[in-house]
Design a protein around this motif. Sequence first.
Motif, PDB file in Angstrom:
ATOM      1  N   ALA A 104      10.519  -2.340  15.237  1.00  0.00           N
ATOM      2  CA  ALA A 104       9.932  -3.387  16.069  1.00  0.00           C
ATOM      3  C   ALA A 104       8.437  -3.216  16.277  1.00  0.00           C
ATOM      4  CB  ALA A 104      10.631  -3.415  17.432  1.00  0.00           C
ATOM      5  N   LYS A 105       7.948  -1.962  16.262  1.00  0.00           N
ATOM      6  CA  LYS A 105       6.555  -1.741  16.642  1.00  0.00           C
ATOM      7  C   LYS A 105       5.758  -0.883  15.650  1.00  0.00           C
ATOM      8  CE  LYS A 105       6.929  -3.978  20.543  1.00  0.00           C
ATOM      9  NZ  LYS A 105       6.161  -5.202  20.813  1.00  0.00           N
ATOM     10  N   VAL A 106       6.224   0.347  15.436  1.00  0.00           N
ATOM     11  CA  VAL A 106       5.369   1.354  14.816  1.00  0.00           C
ATOM     12  C   VAL A 106       5.063   1.054  13.356  1.00  0.00           C
ATOM     13  CG1 VAL A 106       5.278   3.790  14.140  1.00  0.00           C
ATOM     14  CG2 VAL A 106       5.988   3.157  16.445  1.00  0.00           C
ATOM     15  N   ARG A 107       6.002   0.470  12.632  1.00  0.00           N
ATOM     16  CA  ARG A 107       5.723   0.219  11.209  1.00  0.00           C
ATOM     17  C   ARG A 107       4.550  -0.734  11.021  1.00  0.00           C
ATOM     18  NH1 ARG A 107       9.581  -4.163   8.547  1.00  0.00           N
ATOM     19  NH2 ARG A 107      10.052  -5.463  10.334  1.00  0.00           N
ATOM     20  N   TYR A 108       4.216  -1.521  12.054  1.00  0.00           N
ATOM     21  CA  TYR A 108       3.087  -2.440  11.936  1.00  0.00           C
ATOM     22  C   TYR A 108       1.746  -1.711  11.950  1.00  0.00           C
ATOM     23  CZ  TYR A 108       6.340  -6.276  12.253  1.00  0.00           C
ATOM     24  OH  TYR A 108       7.355  -7.163  11.981  1.00  0.00           O
ATOM     25  N   LEU A 109       1.743  -0.441  12.340  1.00  0.00           N
ATOM     26  CA  LEU A 109       0.553   0.377  12.092  1.00  0.00           C
ATOM     27  C   LEU A 109       0.256   0.415  10.594  1.00  0.00           C
ATOM     28  CD1 LEU A 109       1.247   3.456  14.415  1.00  0.00           C
ATOM     29  CD2 LEU A 109      -0.432   1.642  14.813  1.00  0.00           C
ATOM     30  N   VAL A 132      -1.465  -5.959  18.460  1.00  0.00           N
ATOM     31  CA  VAL A 132      -2.090  -4.737  18.966  1.00  0.00           C
ATOM     32  C   VAL A 132      -1.794  -3.565  18.031  1.00  0.00           C
ATOM     33  CG1 VAL A 132      -2.111  -3.052  20.847  1.00  0.00           C
ATOM     34  CG2 VAL A 132      -2.065  -5.508  21.363  1.00  0.00           C
ATOM     35  N   MET A 133      -0.538  -3.457  17.585  1.00  0.00           N
ATOM     36  CA  MET A 133      -0.173  -2.383  16.658  1.00  0.00           C
ATOM     37  C   MET A 133      -0.868  -2.560  15.314  1.00  0.00           C
ATOM     38  SD  MET A 133       1.748  -0.563  18.568  1.00  0.00           S
ATOM     39  CE  MET A 133       2.441   0.641  17.438  1.00  0.00           C
ATOM     40  N   ILE A 134      -0.971  -3.818  14.864  1.00  0.00           N
ATOM     41  CA  ILE A 134      -1.668  -4.075  13.600  1.00  0.00           C
ATOM     42  C   ILE A 134      -3.140  -3.675  13.713  1.00  0.00           C
ATOM     43  CG2 ILE A 134      -2.440  -5.911  12.036  1.00  0.00           C
ATOM     44  CD1 ILE A 134       0.227  -7.319  12.564  1.00  0.00           C
ATOM     45  N   ALA A 135      -3.757  -4.002  14.863  1.00  0.00           N
ATOM     46  CA  ALA A 135      -5.159  -3.638  15.064  1.00  0.00           C
ATOM     47  C   ALA A 135      -5.333  -2.121  15.101  1.00  0.00           C
ATOM     48  CB  ALA A 135      -5.675  -4.263  16.359  1.00  0.00           C
ATOM     49  N   LEU A 136      -4.415  -1.430  15.792  1.00  0.00           N
ATOM     50  CA  LEU A 136      -4.481   0.034  15.813  1.00  0.00           C
ATOM     51  C   LEU A 136      -4.308   0.607  14.410  1.00  0.00           C
ATOM     52  CD1 LEU A 136      -2.408   0.859  19.030  1.00  0.00           C
ATOM     53  CD2 LEU A 136      -4.873   1.165  18.700  1.00  0.00           C
ATOM     54  N   GLY A 137      -3.400  -0.009  13.631  1.00  0.00           N
ATOM     55  CA  GLY A 137      -3.237   0.424  12.244  1.00  0.00           C
ATOM     56  C   GLY A 137      -4.499   0.217  11.437  1.00  0.00           C
ATOM     57  N   ALA A 166      -0.978   4.284   4.090  1.00  0.00           N
ATOM     58  CA  ALA A 166      -0.372   3.128   4.750  1.00  0.00           C
ATOM     59  C   ALA A 166       1.099   2.978   4.381  1.00  0.00           C
ATOM     60  CB  ALA A 166      -1.148   1.859   4.383  1.00  0.00           C
ATOM     61  N   ILE A 167       1.431   3.215   3.119  1.00  0.00           N
ATOM     62  CA  ILE A 167       2.837   3.161   2.694  1.00  0.00           C
ATOM     63  C   ILE A 167       3.648   4.215   3.438  1.00  0.00           C
ATOM     64  CG2 ILE A 167       4.342   3.793   0.768  1.00  0.00           C
ATOM     65  CD1 ILE A 167       3.583   0.995   0.529  1.00  0.00           C
ATOM     66  N   GLY A 168       3.082   5.406   3.603  1.00  0.00           N
ATOM     67  CA  GLY A 168       3.768   6.454   4.338  1.00  0.00           C
ATOM     68  C   GLY A 168       4.020   6.071   5.781  1.00  0.00           C
ATOM     69  N   LEU A 174       6.923   3.116   5.759  1.00  0.00           N
ATOM     70  CA  LEU A 174       8.278   3.359   5.273  1.00  0.00           C
ATOM     71  C   LEU A 174       8.991   4.432   6.093  1.00  0.00           C
ATOM     72  CD1 LEU A 174       7.729   3.299   1.412  1.00  0.00           C
ATOM     73  CD2 LEU A 174       8.809   1.549   2.811  1.00  0.00           C
ATOM     74  N   PRO A 175      10.329   4.472   6.040  1.00  0.00           N
ATOM     75  CA  PRO A 175      11.076   5.503   6.771  1.00  0.00           C
ATOM     76  C   PRO A 175      10.722   6.914   6.304  1.00  0.00           C
ATOM     77  CG  PRO A 175      12.539   3.726   6.089  1.00  0.00           C
ATOM     78  CD  PRO A 175      11.220   3.483   5.409  1.00  0.00           C
ATOM     79  N   LEU A 176      10.812   7.847   7.229  1.00  0.00           N
ATOM     80  CA  LEU A 176      10.512   9.247   6.932  1.00  0.00           C
ATOM     81  C   LEU A 176      11.383   9.780   5.808  1.00  0.00           C
ATOM     82  CD1 LEU A 176       9.089  11.936   7.814  1.00  0.00           C
ATOM     83  CD2 LEU A 176      11.028  12.280   9.369  1.00  0.00           C
ATOM     84  N   GLU A 177      12.669   9.347   5.759  1.00  0.00           N
ATOM     85  CA  GLU A 177      13.592   9.860   4.750  1.00  0.00           C
ATOM     86  C   GLU A 177      13.130   9.615   3.320  1.00  0.00           C
ATOM     87  OE1 GLU A 177      14.458   8.282   7.409  1.00  0.00           O
ATOM     88  OE2 GLU A 177      16.433   8.818   8.178  1.00  0.00           O
TER      89      GLU A 177
END
Length: 656
Positions: free
Chosen positions: A265-270, A511-516, A545-547, A550-553
């Motif tokens: 919902a949030k962090v991947r938009y970084l 906001v998350m996109i801007a922080l990213g 950015a891909i890292g 994407l999921p940590l796994e």
Amino acid sequence: MSTPVPAPPQLTFRAVVLAIILAVILAAANAYLGLFAGLTIATAIPAAVVSMGVLRLLGGGTILENNIVQTGASAGSSIAAGVIFTIPALIILGYWDDFRYSWVLAIAGLGGLLGVLFSVPLRRSMIVEDPLPFPEGKAAAEVLKAGDNPGPGLKILALSAVIGAAVKLAAQSGLRMIPDSWAQAGFLGNGKALAYLGTGLSPALLGVGYIVGLNVGIVVLSGAILSWHIAIPLYYAFFTGTDPALAAQLAGQDATGAAFTIWSAKVRYLGVGAMLVGGVWTLFSLRKSLASGIKSGIAAARKGAGHVVAETERDLPMKWMLIALVVFVLPLAVLYHAIVAADPSVGSPWAIGILMTIIMIIAGFLFVSVSAYLAGLVGSSNNPVSGITIATILFASLVLVLLLGRESPIGAVAAIMIGAVVCCAAAVGGDNLQDLKAGYIVGATPWKQQLMLAIGAFSCALVMAPVLNLLSAAYGIGAPTAEHPNPLAAPQAMLMASVAKGMFGGELPWVMIALGGVVGGLVIGLDEWLKKRGSKFRVPVLAAAIGIYLPLELMVPIFLGGLLAHLVERKQKLAADNEDDKDRIHRPGVLFSAGLITGEALMGIAIAIPIVVSGRADVLALPAAWHFSQWIGLAVLAVVGWLLYRTGAKAQPANA
């Protein structure tokens, strides 16, 4: 007077047929890999090894015939990348229920052909006059020149393909003997903190990591650590209280579910913000090289008119290229008109369709040049085509917002359609220059390679829709659903859909996109500092950015594969700056990795068939007594890693 020696055969019937077969197989494998992990791999080297083995069985083939085969077969990875990075976004947006054959064929086939045409004027500048490294092109040429004994390479490919296929069959989508990942998560501090650790158990990801190397592996893992070990715990601890909607979603979830909910919902938009900044920076940093390359290519084409040109310097004629450009663009103009005309509120669908076509042509030529340049620097496997596509979709969206309005129901779809064609063209363009570099080294005829790549690209486009429909029906694509709780992530397509939808009335966490974007700027600054210091370790922003996205796994086994490649170099005591020797050292490991990837991907497609026919995701599952723990899966991955290391470490330096 001596009789001229006839040129060795190149574009033979058997070479064309073999190239088409390999291209289609590798396209299907890369489509699965890209939807699963967000990455594709260049297929020229395994295709060259297979070609040498097959043509030897047919009585032997020349180095130029083998070069034609690997040129056509390499279209499999580029067309697959162009398609799976963009077209699934139309499913995610709800515009399509399934992949429509004629539309996918038009986008992928015509986009690929435009990629070949747009890249032709760049050959002389980037390969002849001011040559770029093109690492995978050089490696493919070395494989071709060492083709006297392809048997060992074929054995490595076959063995590792069987291993990759067997592990995939035993995993969750098949027999369900071992899980797809190992993960440990928990709440800390009386539920006020969240911790998560995990790794995927896919041999294919290990192989991807070996191919891209330790530098890229460290960067993508660092991006994942930023998301999963810093951003997610911080957001859980300090910001969920100010986000009632997210807090409601988290209620009752375990630690693993909570981590994935916050990430989704949030962090991947970084990662979205970092990709946007990275795409713009890529264009800006290449502005001078891009302008000079285009001018040089056009000037060389004009100079060649009316002059006798050596066989090794003959490109496709400019006149026929311009005619083909018009022929290929007209169907796309009709397609764009059909999209716009679906909205009855649009007053001039033809005018807007033509404008979309013009945007596509300009962006296509520009970004094919960028893609070719990047492929020349870092190779096709590391070419950030997704960043190029994001820039295209953003630019197209801005224009379409002015024409259609932000609330247009078809605006996002129209932007994706422009980006899809440009993405296919950019992927094929970079691949074309990589192949032409190999051909330049071995003395091939450029126009024959360009024609073969066009044939290979269109052949792959013919099968992409059925493959995508099969994978979608069996596994699902995009967000989890009740029917497909563990779908193929399709990370780039999810990203494209999010960006396009956000430009046309949708909601995005800006906001998350801007922080990213700030994170992307900091990464660029670090990379520029390392560049000025002359450091061999670099931090490409799009890899970071891909890292993040994407999921940590997915990132952990990629890092581990890169670490294995580094350990192989250390064992051979290889000089870090000796790229030619590094190519030779890593060839067995690269072939083993390519086999792991191909075997797992093809088994994934094969497993999909009984799932779709039966309508049951567990149709192949063994009884519960045969389901082993995630620790057994981790042990299996460790064994595969040991085999990969042992195979790579057996190689000897060229001067040994």
